[in-house]
Design a protein around this motif. Structure first.
Motif, mmCIF file in Angstrom:
data_model
loop_
_atom_site.group_PDB
_atom_site.id
_atom_site.type_symbol
_atom_site.label_atom_id
_atom_site.label_comp_id
_atom_site.label_asym_id
_atom_site.label_seq_id
_atom_site.Cartn_x
_atom_site.Cartn_y
_atom_site.Cartn_z
ATOM 1 N N MET A 1 0.847 -1.198 0.000
ATOM 2 C CA MET A 1 0.000 0.000 0.000
ATOM 3 C C MET A 1 0.879 1.244 0.000
ATOM 4 S SD MET A 1 -3.045 -0.879 2.677
ATOM 5 C CE MET A 1 -1.885 -1.353 3.956
ATOM 6 N N ARG A 2 0.290 2.349 -0.383
ATOM 7 C CA ARG A 2 0.998 3.620 -0.409
ATOM 8 C C ARG A 2 0.184 4.653 0.366
ATOM 9 N NH1 ARG A 2 5.070 5.873 -3.211
ATOM 10 N NH2 ARG A 2 5.317 3.953 -4.408
ATOM 11 N N CYS A 3 0.868 5.356 1.267
ATOM 12 C CA CYS A 3 0.214 6.395 2.061
ATOM 13 C C CYS A 3 0.076 7.649 1.209
ATOM 14 C CB CYS A 3 1.024 6.689 3.326
ATOM 15 S SG CYS A 3 0.355 8.016 4.329
ATOM 16 N N LYS A 4 -1.135 8.197 1.173
ATOM 17 C CA LYS A 4 -1.355 9.383 0.352
ATOM 18 C C LYS A 4 -0.834 10.652 1.018
ATOM 19 C CE LYS A 4 -5.970 10.593 2.042
ATOM 20 N NZ LYS A 4 -7.370 10.825 1.655
ATOM 21 N N TYR A 5 -0.481 10.572 2.310
ATOM 22 C CA TYR A 5 0.049 11.733 2.997
ATOM 23 C C TYR A 5 1.570 11.795 2.917
ATOM 24 C CZ TYR A 5 -4.635 11.643 5.007
ATOM 25 O OH TYR A 5 -5.988 11.619 5.175
ATOM 26 N N CYS A 6 2.228 10.644 3.110
ATOM 27 C CA CYS A 6 3.695 10.609 3.064
ATOM 28 C C CYS A 6 4.230 10.178 1.706
ATOM 29 C CB CYS A 6 4.239 9.668 4.140
ATOM 30 S SG CYS A 6 3.699 10.092 5.792
ATOM 31 N N ASN A 7 3.369 9.554 0.914
ATOM 32 C CA ASN A 7 3.755 9.037 -0.404
ATOM 33 C C ASN A 7 4.881 8.009 -0.276
ATOM 34 O OD1 ASN A 7 3.519 8.753 -3.177
ATOM 35 N ND2 ASN A 7 4.985 10.393 -3.600
ATOM 36 N N ILE A 8 4.721 7.101 0.679
ATOM 37 C CA ILE A 8 5.693 6.030 0.859
ATOM 38 C C ILE A 8 4.985 4.691 0.682
ATOM 39 C CG2 ILE A 8 7.149 7.376 2.423
ATOM 40 C CD1 ILE A 8 5.952 5.719 4.714
ATOM 41 N N GLU A 9 5.742 3.706 0.240
ATOM 42 C CA GLU A 9 5.203 2.369 0.035
ATOM 43 C C GLU A 9 5.212 1.608 1.349
ATOM 44 O OE1 GLU A 9 3.991 1.584 -2.834
ATOM 45 O OE2 GLU A 9 3.334 -0.440 -2.311
ATOM 46 N N ILE A 10 4.089 0.994 1.690
ATOM 47 C CA ILE A 10 3.973 0.249 2.942
ATOM 48 C C ILE A 10 3.611 -1.187 2.605
ATOM 49 C CG2 ILE A 10 2.761 0.108 5.153
ATOM 50 C CD1 ILE A 10 2.139 3.087 4.849
ATOM 51 N N GLU A 11 4.398 -2.103 3.129
ATOM 52 C CA GLU A 11 4.152 -3.523 2.886
ATOM 53 C C GLU A 11 3.241 -4.088 3.969
ATOM 54 O OE1 GLU A 11 8.509 -4.391 0.803
ATOM 55 O OE2 GLU A 11 7.875 -5.487 2.597
ATOM 56 N N GLY A 12 2.486 -5.123 3.605
ATOM 57 C CA GLY A 12 1.620 -5.786 4.577
ATOM 58 C C GLY A 12 0.231 -5.189 4.597
ATOM 59 N N ARG A 13 -0.463 -5.456 5.708
ATOM 60 C CA ARG A 13 -1.856 -5.029 5.832
ATOM 61 C C ARG A 13 -2.024 -4.031 6.985
ATOM 62 N NH1 ARG A 13 -5.863 -8.036 3.369
ATOM 63 N NH2 ARG A 13 -5.123 -9.774 2.083
ATOM 64 N N ALA A 14 -1.080 -3.157 7.157
ATOM 65 C CA ALA A 14 -1.185 -2.153 8.225
ATOM 66 C C ALA A 14 -2.335 -1.200 7.938
ATOM 67 C CB ALA A 14 0.123 -1.379 8.354
ATOM 68 N N LYS A 15 -3.028 -0.802 8.972
ATOM 69 C CA LYS A 15 -4.145 0.127 8.847
ATOM 70 C C LYS A 15 -3.719 1.572 9.074
ATOM 71 C CE LYS A 15 -7.658 -3.197 10.368
ATOM 72 N NZ LYS A 15 -8.718 -3.455 11.365
ATOM 73 N N VAL A 16 -2.534 1.744 9.690
ATOM 74 C CA VAL A 16 -2.044 3.077 10.027
ATOM 75 C C VAL A 16 -0.644 3.230 9.463
ATOM 76 C CG1 VAL A 16 -1.487 4.687 11.894
ATOM 77 C CG2 VAL A 16 -3.452 3.168 12.110
ATOM 78 N N CYS A 17 -0.350 4.401 8.906
ATOM 79 C CA CYS A 17 0.990 4.667 8.368
ATOM 80 C C CYS A 17 1.987 4.703 9.509
ATOM 81 C CB CYS A 17 0.995 5.995 7.608
ATOM 82 S SG CYS A 17 2.625 6.456 6.999
ATOM 83 N N PRO A 18 3.065 3.939 9.438
ATOM 84 C CA PRO A 18 4.039 3.935 10.538
ATOM 85 C C PRO A 18 4.827 5.234 10.650
ATOM 86 C CG PRO A 18 4.849 2.636 8.706
ATOM 87 C CD PRO A 18 3.444 3.008 8.361
ATOM 88 N N LEU A 19 4.785 6.113 9.648
ATOM 89 C CA LEU A 19 5.562 7.344 9.673
ATOM 90 C C LEU A 19 4.745 8.524 10.193
ATOM 91 C CD1 LEU A 19 8.297 8.611 9.030
ATOM 92 C CD2 LEU A 19 7.470 9.079 6.723
ATOM 93 N N CYS A 20 3.556 8.728 9.592
ATOM 94 C CA CYS A 20 2.741 9.880 9.994
ATOM 95 C C CYS A 20 1.565 9.483 10.872
ATOM 96 C CB CYS A 20 2.239 10.633 8.770
ATOM 97 S SG CYS A 20 1.087 9.671 7.748
#
Length: 261
Positions: A1-20
């Motif tokens: 998945m990609r966070c639309k706020y940080c524009n980073i690629e996130i692997e797995g099924r996380a519901k919350v961006c680990p950065l923001c």
């Protein structure tokens, strides 16, 4: 998945961006389902234990844990009361109360000046002496200035009240006394701590030079009696001579260090 706020690629099924720590919207991201491992006979195999999982069991995808701590709504930490806050909260109302009482009861004797002078002295005592990293000479000088200021305020009040023999007694007696006490205290500190703190010797000399002010006032006819001015001048001269004689080597090294000679 990609966070639309940080524009980073996130692997797995996380519901919350680990950065923001913003919530991820799955509708905007195309996710690929995680397929279970299957052996030759079509049985589901646990990759960690290499054991066969019963067909009746459902495969559950475990959400990856974030390496970042979750954002918590922390309450604002109240700042502790500082000395300035406490002092002004107490001193200003006290001064206003004394001013009101003075004006209503004894308007001919403005003693509220003494209250204000005492408050200023206490403030500078704490800020420039107790809670200060200045040298001992600077602290003693500040104390001498504030004591002289308080005595001068007292003289102003007494002269206004028309008390006898109160004119010019600040320059005649108070100023030499304050300077003499300051020089003696500085000389004692220098004698005790001079070897460990060589800079105190030069500071003691500078403070002792202030002892020539009363004799200068007498020469300018600002005071009438010379006895106290002469005593303080002799005391300062003896202090300077002792510093030069007994701390000559340390004094020369300190002068070269300070003035880059």
């Amino acid at each position: 998945m990609r966070c639309k706020y940080c524009n980073i690629e996130i692997e797995g099924r996380a519901k919350v961006c680990p950065l923001c720590h913003e919530k991820l919207e799955r509708s905007t991201v195309e996710e690929k389902p995680i397929a279970p491992a299957v052996d030759e006979n079509g049985n589901i195999v646990d990759e960690k234990s290499n054991s066969i999982v019963n067909a009746s069991d459902k495969f559950v995808a475990v959400e990856e844990k974030s390496f970042y701590p979750p954002r918590e709504n922390q309450a604002k930490v109240k700042k502790p009361l500082t000395f300035n806050t406490i002092f002004f909260l107490v001193s200003i109302p006290l001064f206003l109360i004394c001013l009101t009482i003075n004006v209503l009861t004894t308007p001919h004797l403005l003693w509220f000046y003494l209250v204000g002078a005492c408050e200023v002295y206490i403030y500078l005592l704490v800020r420039n002496t107790i809670h200060s990293a200045n040298s001992i000479a600077v602290k003693i000088l500040w104390q001498g200035i504030m004591l002289f200021f308080m005595v001068w305020i007292a003289e102003t009040v007494f002269v206004r009240f028309e008390l006898p023999n109160t004119e010019k007694w600040v320059l005649e007696y108070a100023l030499p006394a304050v300077i003499g006490i300051s020089v003696i205290v500085m000389a004692i500190f220098t004698a005790v701590l001079g070897k460990k703190q060589p800079a105190m010797i030069l500071d003691c000399i500078f403070l002792s030079i202030v002892g020539y002010i009363p004799i200068i006032f007498y020469a300018c006819h600002l005071v009438e009696h010379s006895i106290f001015a002469i005593v303080i001048m002799l005391l300062s001269s003896i202090t300077i001579a002792c510093c030069v004689i007994y701390g000559r080597a340390v004094l020369v090294a300190d002068i070269r260090k300070r003035f880059h000679v």
